[in-house]
Design a protein around this motif. Structure first.
Motif, PDB file in Angstrom:
ATOM      1  N   TYR A  35      -0.337  -6.720  38.096  1.00 22.91           N
ATOM      2  CA  TYR A  35       0.639  -7.598  37.460  1.00 22.91           C
ATOM      3  C   TYR A  35       1.337  -6.884  36.309  1.00 22.91           C
ATOM      4  N   ALA A  79      14.976 -16.122  39.162  1.00 16.65           N
ATOM      5  CA  ALA A  79      14.280 -16.354  40.427  1.00 16.65           C
ATOM      6  C   ALA A  79      13.348 -15.187  40.761  1.00 16.65           C
ATOM      7  N   LEU A  80      13.797 -13.974  40.502  1.00 18.43           N
ATOM      8  CA  LEU A  80      12.944 -12.807  40.744  1.00 18.43           C
ATOM      9  C   LEU A  80      11.725 -12.810  39.822  1.00 18.43           C
ATOM     10  N   PHE A  82      10.287 -15.443  38.527  1.00 24.02           N
ATOM     11  CA  PHE A  82       9.386 -16.483  39.020  1.00 24.02           C
ATOM     12  C   PHE A  82       8.595 -15.995  40.219  1.00 24.02           C
ATOM     13  N   ARG A  83       9.267 -15.319  41.136  1.00 22.64           N
ATOM     14  CA  ARG A  83       8.591 -14.836  42.351  1.00 22.64           C
ATOM     15  C   ARG A  83       7.505 -13.820  42.006  1.00 22.64           C
ATOM     16  N   VAL A  84       7.812 -12.893  41.096  1.00 23.17           N
ATOM     17  CA  VAL A  84       6.824 -11.889  40.689  1.00 23.17           C
ATOM     18  C   VAL A  84       5.624 -12.565  40.034  1.00 23.17           C
ATOM     19  N   THR A  85       5.874 -13.498  39.142  1.00 24.05           N
ATOM     20  CA  THR A  85       4.789 -14.183  38.453  1.00 24.05           C
ATOM     21  C   THR A  85       3.962 -15.033  39.412  1.00 24.05           C
ATOM     22  N   PHE A  86       4.619 -15.776  40.285  1.00 27.86           N
ATOM     23  CA  PHE A  86       3.904 -16.656  41.216  1.00 27.86           C
ATOM     24  C   PHE A  86       3.052 -15.849  42.189  1.00 27.86           C
ATOM     25  N   THR A  87       3.596 -14.737  42.692  1.00 23.42           N
ATOM     26  CA  THR A  87       2.838 -13.890  43.607  1.00 23.42           C
ATOM     27  C   THR A  87       1.644 -13.262  42.895  1.00 23.42           C
ATOM     28  N   SER A  88       1.835 -12.798  41.681  1.00 25.03           N
ATOM     29  CA  SER A  88       0.753 -12.168  40.941  1.00 25.03           C
ATOM     30  C   SER A  88      -0.334 -13.173  40.574  1.00 25.03           C
ATOM     31  N   SER A  90      -1.228 -15.840  42.243  1.00 28.48           N
ATOM     32  CA  SER A  90      -2.056 -16.177  43.401  1.00 28.48           C
ATOM     33  C   SER A  90      -3.005 -15.042  43.737  1.00 28.48           C
TER      34      SER A  90
END
Length: 97
Positions: A35, A79-80, A82-88, A90
């Motif tokens: 992360y 949006a990018l 958010f995607r990086v944070t959400f993926t990390s 999980s």
């Protein structure tokens, strides 16, 4: 009755707790490191894009501002992020997969 439950449970934890803790800590450590690396790379890319955007000529910046490209780029960057944070998250086990 309680002794019949607690003794095997204690033996299980005594024999397996090292492996469980080792696996958990290594998974969390790898997740935190990945992360941090992704976040640093994202920040570098975002700063580069900002510097390139700011280096445009004044007339071009005014036209881009009228077209709303700055707001669109801000939405894309959000949006990018958010995607990086959400993926990390999980991968770290904070959110279910």
């Amino acid at each position: 009755m309680i002794k019949e439950i607690l003794v095997p449970l204690g033996q299980f934890f005594e024999s397996n707790i090292g492996a469980i803790v080792k696996t958990g800590l290594s998974a969390a450590g790898v997740g935190v490191i990945s992360y941090a690396a992704i976040s640093a790379a994202f920040d570098i890319a975002l700063n580069y894009a900002r510097s390139q955007f700011d280096s445009l000529a004044t007339d071009a910046l005014q036209l881009i501002g009228l077209a709303g490209i700055g707001e669109a780029l801000g939405l894309i960057a959000g949006a990018l992020a958010f995607r990086v944070t959400f993926t990390s998250m999980s991968k770290l086990g904070v959110l279910p997969k």
